[in-house]
Design a protein around this motif. Structure first.
Motif, PDB file in Angstrom:
ATOM      1  N   THR A 268       0.838  -1.187   0.000  1.00 32.93           N
ATOM      2  CA  THR A 268       0.000   0.000   0.000  1.00 32.93           C
ATOM      3  C   THR A 268       0.879   1.246   0.000  1.00 32.93           C
ATOM      4  O   THR A 268       2.114   1.169   0.005  1.00 32.93           O
ATOM      5  CB  THR A 268      -0.924   0.011   1.234  1.00 32.93           C
ATOM      6  OG1 THR A 268      -0.111   0.055   2.418  1.00 32.93           O
ATOM      7  CG2 THR A 268      -1.792  -1.245   1.270  1.00 32.93           C
ATOM      8  N   ASP A 269       0.227   2.410   0.010  1.00 26.39           N
ATOM      9  CA  ASP A 269       0.964   3.669   0.074  1.00 26.39           C
ATOM     10  C   ASP A 269       1.719   3.827   1.387  1.00 26.39           C
ATOM     11  O   ASP A 269       2.716   4.562   1.465  1.00 26.39           O
ATOM     12  CB  ASP A 269      -0.003   4.845  -0.105  1.00 26.39           C
ATOM     13  CG  ASP A 269      -0.655   4.838  -1.479  1.00 26.39           C
ATOM     14  OD1 ASP A 269      -0.064   4.238  -2.394  1.00 26.39           O
ATOM     15  OD2 ASP A 269      -1.748   5.421  -1.629  1.00 26.39           O
ATOM     16  N   LYS A 270       1.273   3.163   2.430  1.00 28.80           N
ATOM     17  CA  LYS A 270       1.925   3.255   3.731  1.00 28.80           C
ATOM     18  C   LYS A 270       3.121   2.300   3.864  1.00 28.80           C
ATOM     19  O   LYS A 270       3.825   2.347   4.868  1.00 28.80           O
ATOM     20  CB  LYS A 270       0.909   2.963   4.839  1.00 28.80           C
ATOM     21  CG  LYS A 270      -0.249   3.952   4.861  1.00 28.80           C
ATOM     22  CD  LYS A 270      -1.233   3.604   5.967  1.00 28.80           C
ATOM     23  CE  LYS A 270      -2.390   4.590   5.992  1.00 28.80           C
ATOM     24  NZ  LYS A 270      -3.370   4.266   7.060  1.00 28.80           N
TER      25      LYS A 270
END
Length: 310
Positions: A268-270
């Motif tokens: 994910t973006d995290k």
């Protein structure tokens, strides 16, 4: 060489000439060096084979190793070759992630249908190309070989536009047909080689006994080409099970996604959940291993089974 018998001793020949010790049966000298020279290439070949095996097995080992590590051991700069504190939290997190069972069902439906359809169509097509003579047969074989050499990604856009025109996007049927189209050239080419290797006399004997065309295909040829059928089924299973790009492009509804698309959800973006991703990859690999263990016995047993069946 003359042989005489010594008085008082029966059955003990004596010779007035010396035996030839220079012939091929001599037990001296150069035999050991020759064996040593023959052993060196074998040792070198075995060493190279072991190195290649280690190179191929290491990613699998590291995947399983990482799957059992806690988060603080996954991201260390110094590699940890065995988990210091083994845990099943990564597997729990993978199994409880939203949509796992749904994506597993989708993959099972698509893969089973693609494998069965590719086997049926490939078997009939390879039988026709190997047993019948008709105009354009060589051109079809060349076209099959040419299509097999084209990367599947290069055909994705034309396939997408064709399925969009036919209304097959975002459907199981469209995804199944896409998988069949990608593995069918390989299936036909491999099974045709097994058909060519079957003696025509076996079919002629079956015809004399009164067997029809479909009976010969089902009871005689199918068992004889079983190794080819198994090989193509394994290839079709792996290609359909591991595919990400085709499923992602052809399907719009997230509820119809397959497991490879589900695996991408761990990035994910995290950041990337490496522990969960490796645990999910282990779970993802189990069906392929189980399928191969089920069918691998048929690779050899099917070679001669058809010769004794009516």
């Amino acid at each position: 060489m003359t042989t005489t018998t010594t008085p008082g001793v029966t059955g003990v020949p004596t010779s007035d000439t010396q035996p030839d010790v220079t012939g091929p049966n001599r037990a001296s000298g150069p035999v050991a060096p020759v064996r040593g020279r023959k052993r060196k290439p074998r040792v070198l070949a075995n060493t190279i084979a072991v190195v290649f095996c280690l190179v191929w097995v290491f990613p699998i080992y590291w995947m399983v190793n990482t799957a059992f590590k806690p988060a603080d051991e996954v991201t260390t700069l110094t590699p940890i070759w065995l988990p210091l504190r083994p845990t099943l939290d990564n597997f729990t997190r993978a199994l409880t992630q939203d949509g796992f069972l749904v994506y597993l069902r989708n993959s099972a439906i698509v893969v089973v249908a693609a494998v069965l359809l590719s086997i049926v169509v490939g078997f009939l097509a390879s039988a026709a190309l190997s047993r019948f003579r008709f105009r354009g047969r060589r051109a079809i074989l060349v076209a099959i070989l040419f299509v097999q050499m084209i990367p599947s990604g290069a055909l994705l856009i034309p396939l997408f536009l064709s399925f969009q025109t036919l209304g097959l996007l975002n459907s199981y049927l469209g995804l199944i047909l896409a998988y069949v189209a990608s593995v069918l050239p390989f299936s036909i080419w491999v099974m045709r080689g097994f058909f060519v290797a079957v003696p025509i006399e076996i079919e002629e004997a079956a015809k004399v006994d009164g067997a029809g065309t479909f009976r010969i295909l089902r009871s005689v040829l199918f068992p004889l080409v079983m190794p080819g059928v198994i090989a193509t089924s394994v290839f079709a299973f792996i290609a359909a099970w591991n595919d990400y790009l085709t499923a992602y492009v052809m399907l719009k509804d997230q509820g119809m996604y397959t497991l490879p698309v589900w695996l991408a959800g761990f990035s994910t973006d995290k950041g990337t959940d490496f522990g969960g991703l490796m645990a999910a990859s282990v779970l993802f690999s189990i069906p392929v291993v189980v399928f191969f263990l089920i069918v691998q016995r048929r690779l050899v047993s099917g070679m001669t089974a058809g010769a004794v069946k009516g």
